[in-house]
Design a protein around this motif. Sequence first.
Motif, short mmCIF file in Angstrom:
data_model
loop_
_atom_site.label_atom_id
_atom_site.label_comp_id
_atom_site.label_asym_id
_atom_site.label_seq_id
_atom_site.Cartn_x
_atom_site.Cartn_y
_atom_site.Cartn_z
N SER A 39 8.92 -0.49 1.12
CA SER A 39 7.59 0.07 1.08
C SER A 39 6.64 -0.88 0.36
CB SER A 39 7.62 1.42 0.34
OG SER A 39 6.32 1.86 0.06
N SER A 40 5.60 -1.30 1.03
CA SER A 40 4.61 -2.14 0.38
C SER A 40 3.77 -1.32 -0.60
CB SER A 40 3.71 -2.83 1.40
OG SER A 40 3.05 -1.88 2.20
N THR A 41 3.70 -0.01 -0.40
CA THR A 41 3.00 0.86 -1.33
C THR A 41 3.73 0.90 -2.67
OG1 THR A 41 2.20 2.26 0.47
CG2 THR A 41 2.18 3.22 -1.73
N ASP A 61 3.40 4.58 4.51
CA ASP A 61 3.23 3.25 3.95
C ASP A 61 1.96 2.58 4.45
OD1 ASP A 61 4.18 1.38 2.14
OD2 ASP A 61 5.36 0.32 3.63
#
Length: 78
Positions: A39-41, A61
């Motif tokens: 997850s880039s979040t 995401d």
Amino acid sequence: MLDEPVVSAWTSLRLECSRPVRSFYSWPGKRNYEGSWWSSTMCSHVGFESLLERDFLMLADYDRDVVGIASAVCGAMA
């Protein structure tokens, strides 16, 4: 409609930073597919137990309004 004190209490919990409560296991012939989504979040892996959950993680995401993603499981790659 929710009470404002309840909503403000939820926002202070930061559940996305909590530890997973369980792990899942794989074996040959298992009918569902689990794994970890980067997850880039969250800047970390988030576990999922089905392809439907993975698809939801992918959508969350890419949503700019999502500020955290929590998972109850810890994947093998997490």
